[in-house]
Each structure stands twice: as structure tokens, then as C-alpha cells.
Write an enzyme that holds these catalytic residues in place. Structure first.
Site, short mmCIF file in Angstrom:
data_model
loop_
_atom_site.label_atom_id
_atom_site.label_comp_id
_atom_site.label_asym_id
_atom_site.label_seq_id
_atom_site.Cartn_x
_atom_site.Cartn_y
_atom_site.Cartn_z
N ASP A 111 3.72 -36.83 -26.98
CA ASP A 111 3.12 -37.44 -28.15
C ASP A 111 4.22 -37.45 -29.22
O ASP A 111 5.18 -36.69 -29.11
CB ASP A 111 1.92 -36.58 -28.60
N ASP A 163 -0.15 -32.24 -29.45
CA ASP A 163 -0.59 -31.24 -30.43
C ASP A 163 -1.93 -31.55 -31.08
O ASP A 163 -2.57 -30.67 -31.64
CB ASP A 163 0.46 -31.08 -31.54
#
Length: 612
Positions: free
Chosen positions: A314, A507
Site C-alpha cells: 500500500d 496499514d
């Protein structure tokens, strides 16, 4: 361990006395041998008898008991004692190894808080952390552990976060800053408002992850367990055939000779080296990882990490800080500082992340008396009156609409153009900052034979591609919604080899579905969301991408040691089993093939405790 060591030392002394001194009466030396045997072997015999009554016949205790009693039966007293003595030496090494590797995890267990000082009516009350409610104020004195997650409301101190994140430098705890349970308060007294119950706090989740890690076995461990279940009964049957059949078939052979061979065969056959050293290697790997601030939820994930081929990231909060910062200030006809001041004053009443980043970059107190008026222009920016000047702060559209001639900036990020009294005064560039170790992490991943590094982001194409180019990533997919990320990962899963694995690093809460479908889900544990940490298989407590490289390196080292132990143990055992069957080895070689191999394998497994 101390008691076991003393018993072994006494038995060893008695054994050496009987072995070295040539007593006139053989019964004296035999009696000393039996006493030595009772000291080190009685516990094993008891276990064997107890296990037989429970239907567990073919374990190492049974093999040792049968082999040694048989050796006494054919008059081989020294060898009977030696088998038990050296077996116990091996067990002592095993205990030492397990205790050593457990210490790295035991140190993590020390972060469990014993109490919390709750402030009630101006007085401190010492209570169980489980009983503290959200919103209550706790007081943490120097030397105490932070018992629950929260925000500092009063005071200033330094926190030792080493056991939690692996970071050696103390972290500052000031008013308004978040503190995590498990850290140790080093100096000042701080007051903290509790934001999570103990069961949901960082320390509770970490302890839960570590405690449950051993329940998830790797394929190697499962193989060894199954191998031992089938292997041991087979060798017991072969040993019986070896003792009974040849004397009946082959002429001029004695029963005692073949019984001796069968007993040696039994001693060699014990799969202790494999059963002990392989789980110990994984246990050491998980313990070593926890020292570095990497929490691996099970040895199966450690094995999968070693086979990683594709790493998918990400962007925001993983490869980048996830925080907007002013990257560039370019003023025209005024100073850069003056330009930043005008923008900060214009953005003063806004709580947008971009506005907050400008005020942070300015870093000085804003005199609100100078802000005469501000007007938000939807989709364009802000019009303001600062002192005696009319100011426009906004995007390219605002400059074009107000017909202000300006110099276009082609930098990647959010660009705020400024006009003072309808004259162009410059621009600033605001962007999400790339983490310091992200570039190095990507380089080192490629050095560790990672075939593809990919980034998925919901950000604009130009921003995503710019970040990917700076980092040297192989692929980037931009403007993705959470379901789009899932689809891309499903596609990438098809590109890996049969044995290869895909790791996804994220996250945010929107990363949880992708973490769950990946072969290995890696979550950023410091700033990461609870959902991401829950869905992940590996948690990085420092939020550093470079820890992924460390985790893969450690996993490969663990698997190398596991393979070494399996090959070494099986090779030596098969060799000595064949020699025993043909009468070319004595019980001394059999003892080495069992206990010696176990000790060597355990010492090799202990290398995992030397992290990297």
C-alpha cells in the site's frame, strides 16, 4: 536445569570410576554402573512405564528403556549406562536451548503491566489494568510501565519503547502525544487519558500474538511430527525381526550377537534430533524476530516468508509517512518566509490536512488580529484579507478564473498558488513524504531474490507513478478502491510460481481484506489500524519497510538451519542403522547417532538466537 546437571555430574563420576578402575570383583563395578544408571535413567524408565499404560509405546523413553535393559541382559553394563548418560546430556542441552530461545520472548512478556495508578478525587488508586475504564486519567511515574494506551494530558517524559518496537532511542512523551502500553517511563511523571480498554491495548494484542504463535505449525514441523509417528513403530518392528529372525535362519550365529545389534538399532532409531531441533529452530526464529520489533504469528508464516516472490505495498502510511508536509516554497518578489506566513494566515481557520501542514511548516504563533476576513471558494481555494492586503490562495483553476498570470509548477503533489493584490507571489508544494528507509528497503528486497515489487494506491495516477519511480518499484496501480486492491492482488497471486508466496504490506482499515487474501499479510503495527493488525500474519512494530527485508532474511536463515538439521540427522541415522544391522557398529556409535546428532542439531538451531 541445575538439579539435572548435578545428577548427570554424579552419574558421570560413578561411571568413570567403574570404567577406569579395574576392580578384582566384577560385581563391584557392575553395582557402581547400576547406581549410575538409576541416578540418570530411573526418570526415563518411569516415563516409559507410565506412557505404556497410556498406550503411548513408541516414544524415545520406551526406546531408551528397552535398549538399556537389553544391554544389561547381555552383560554390556558400560554401554547401558552410557546410553542413558549421554541421552540425559542431550536433554540438558535441549533444556538450555529452549530456555535460551524463550528468554527473547520472555523479555517481551515482561511488558505485561502489573497495575495502573488511577487518579480519583485528587488521589492515586492502584488498580488492575483490566478495571480501568476509557476516559479515566492514569498517572505513570518514572520506572513504571505504561499500563494502557492513551494520550498525555499533563507532564513530559521519555519512554523506552525497545521491547515494543525494537527502537533503541527513547521516544518523547509530551502533552497531546499518544503513548502505547508496554513502554517504560524513564524520567518525568506523566498523566494519560485512557483511550482503549486493556484487552484492546497494544501490549495485550502483542502478548496474544506471541502466546498463540506456537500453535500454528509450519509444514516442516507437521512433517516431522507425522514422520515420527510412523517411523518409530516401523524401526521397533525391524529391531524385533533383527533380534529374532537371523539367529533362526543363519548358522553359527548367537542370539546375544543379534540382540546386541537390535538394541543398537533401537538406540539409533530414536528421532530426537528431528523432533527437538526443528521446532526449536522455528521457536528461535520467532523469538529473534520479536527482538527486532517483528511479530510473526506462527512458524507457518515464517516458512512462507522464506518463499516470498512478490511483495505488494500500500502507499500511504506504508511506503510514505501518511502525513502531508510542505516540500517546496517558491516565492516571487517576496521572501519564502513571507510567502509561507501569508498562506498560513489565510489557512488559519481550516482543519484540512493541507492547511494543518502549512501551519506546521510556518511554526510560529499566528496573530489573528491581522486576519480581517477569509472566504472559502469551493473547489478553488481561499480568498482572504490579511492586514492591508487581499490574498488569494488556491489551485490552478483559481488563478485562471481570477485572470492572474502565473508560472505553472509541474512538481508532483498539491500545489497552492498565491496572489497578493492580484499579482502572482509564488507557490508551495505539499506532498506526502516518502519514508526514509523505503528506497533502501526496495533495493534490498530485490537483492533477496524478490521477483516483483508492486504498489497499490487510491491516489492520483501522477502522484502514484512519481512515488513508484522514486522508489524503483516494478509496477504501480493507482486510483484504486478497496475492492480494486483485492482484484489486483488476486491477479498477482496467479503470477507467482507454485512454491512462491505473495506478501502484502498495508496499514489502513481498508487494507484488511487484502491482508487476509494474501499468502502473507504484513501490517504496520505502530500507526496501523487494529483491523489491519488483526488480519495480518506479521506485524512490524516500528512501521519501517526495511523490517520486511529483515523478516525475509531471518525466515530464510531459519529454513536453511531446518534443512541442515533434517539432512544431517537423517543421513547419520540411516548410515549407523545400516552399520548396526550388519554388526559393523557398537552401541557407542549408536549413542553418537542419537544423542550426538541431537546435540549438534540443537547447537545449530541455537544460531537463530543470533539475530541476523
Amino acid at each position: 536445569m541445575r538439579k539435572k546437571g548435578i545428577k548427570i555430574a554424579i552419574a558421570m563420576i560413578l561411571f568413570l570410576i567403574a570404567f577406569i578402575i579395574n576392580f578384582k570383583n566384577e560385581w563391584i563395578s557392575n553395582t557402581i554402573y547400576i547406581i549410575s544408571y538409576i541416578i540418570v535413567g530411573l526418570e526415563i524408565v518411569r516415563k516409559a512405564i507410565r506412557n505404556i499404560t497410556r498406550g503411548k509405546v513408541s516414544d524415545e523413553n520406551f526406546l531408551m528403556t528397552v535398549a538399556t535393559i537389553g544391554a544389561f541382559g547381555i552383560g554390556e553394563f558400560p554401554e547401558a549406562v552410557a546410553v542413558m548418560l549421554f541421552y540425559q546430556v542431550g536433554e540438558l542441552f535441549q533444556s538450555y536451548a529452549v530456555n535460551k530461545s524463550r528468554k527473547s520472548i520472555a523479555s517481551l512478556m515482561d511488558i505485561r503491566p502489573d497495575f495502573a495508578n488511577v487518579e480519583k478525587n485528587g488521589k492515586l488508586e492502584k488498580v488492575n489494568p483490566d478495571d480501568v475504564k476509557i476516559g479515566e486519567i492514569i498517572v505513570i511515574k518514572p520506572g513504571e510501565k505504561v499500563p494502557l494506551d492513551g494520550y498525555v494530558t499533563e507532564g513530559k517524559s521519555s519512554l523506552d519503547t525497545k521491547v515494543l518496537t525494537g527502537e533503541s532511542l527513547p521516544q518523547e512523551a509530551i502533552e497531546g502525544k499518544e503513548v502505547l502500553s508496554g513502554c517504560i517511563n524513564l524520567n518525568g511523571v506523566i498523566k494519560v487519558e485512557v483511550t482503549k480498554k486493556y484487552g484492546e491495548s497494544a501490549v495485550s494484542k502483542i502478548l496474544d500474538l506471541v502466546e498463540n504463535a506456537s500453535s500454528k505449525k509450519s509444514k516442516s514441523e507437521n512433517f516431522i511430527t507425522k514422520f515420527a509417528q510412523y517411523y518409530t513403530p516401523i524401526v521397533v518392528i525391524i529391531a524385533l525381526i533383527l533380534a529374532i529372525l537371523p539367529p533362526l535362519i543363519i548358522k553359527d550365529t548367537t542370539f546375544s550377537d543379534w540382540l546386541y545389534r537390535a538394541l543398537s538399532f533401537l538406540v539409533v532409531s530414536c528421532p530426537c534430533a528431528l523432533v527437538i531441533s526443528i521446532p526449536l529452530s522455528f521457536f528461535g526464529g520467532i523469538g529473534g524476530a520479536s527482538k527486532m520489533g517483528i511479530l510473526i504469528k506462527g512458524s507457518n508464516y515464517l516458512e512462507q516468508l522464506a518463499n516470498t516472490e512478490i511483495v505488494v505495498f500500500d502507499k500511504t502510511g506504508t511506503l510514505t509517512e501518511g502525513v502531508f508536509e510542505v516540500q517546496k516554497v517558491k516565492a516571487v518578489n517576496i521572501s519564502d518566509e513571507e510567502l509561507l506566513k501569508i498562506i498560513a494566515y489565510s489557512e488559519n481557520y481550516s482543519n484540512h490536512p493541507i492547511s494543518l501542514s502549512v501551519k506546521k511548516a510556518y511554526g510560529k504563533e499566528i496573530d489573528e488580529k491581522q486576519i480581517i476576513k477569509t472566504e472559502e471558494l469551493t473547489g478553488l481555494g481561499i480568498a482572504a484579507r490579511i492586514g492591508e492586503q487581499d490574498v488569494l490562495v488556491g489551485n490552478e483553476k483559481l488563478m485562471n478564473e481570477r485572470q492572474i498570470r502565473f508560472t505553472k509548477c509541474n512538481d508532483i503533489g498539491t500545489i497552492l498558488y498565491v496572489a497578493i493584490e492580484r499579482k502572482y507571489a509564488g507557490y508551495i508544494v505539499i506532498a506526502d513524504k516518502i519514508k526514509e528507509d523505503s528506497i533502501e528497503a526496495i533495493k534490498n528486497l530485490k537483492k533477496n531474490d524478490i521477483k516483483q515489487t508492486v504498489m497499490l494506491t487510491g491516489d492520483r495516477k501522477d502522484v502514484g507513478e512519481s512515488v513508484a519511480k522514486k522508489l524503483g518499484l516494478d509496477k504501480v496501480y493507482t486510483e484504486l478502491l478497496p475492492d480494486g486492491k483485492v482484484q489486483k492482488v488476486e491477479g498477482l497471486l496467479k503470477e507467482k510460481s507454485k512454491k512462491g508466496k505473495l506478501a502484502f504490506v498495508g496499514d489502513g482499515i481498508n487494507d484488511a481484506p487484502v491482508l487476509a487474501i494474501s499468502d502473507i499479510g504484513i501490517a504496520m503495527g505502530g500507526l496501523g489500524s487494529d483491523a489491519a493488525i488483526e488480519a495480518a500474519d506479521v506485524v512490524l512494530m516500528t512501521d519501517e519497510p526495511s523490517k520486511i527485508v529483515d523478516a525475509i532474511h531471518l525466515a530464510k536463515k531459519t529454513m536453511k538451519i531446518v534443512r541442515e538439521n533434517i539432512i544431517f540427522a537423517i543421513f547419520v541415522k540411516v548410515l549407523v542403522l545400516i552399520l548396526s544391522a550388519f554388526g559393523l557398529s557398537t552401541m557407542w556409535e549408536a549413542v553418537f547417532a542419537d544423542v550426538g546428532v541431537s546435540v549438534i542439531a540443537i547447537i545449530n538451531a541455537l544460531r537463530m538466537l543470533r539475530v541476523l
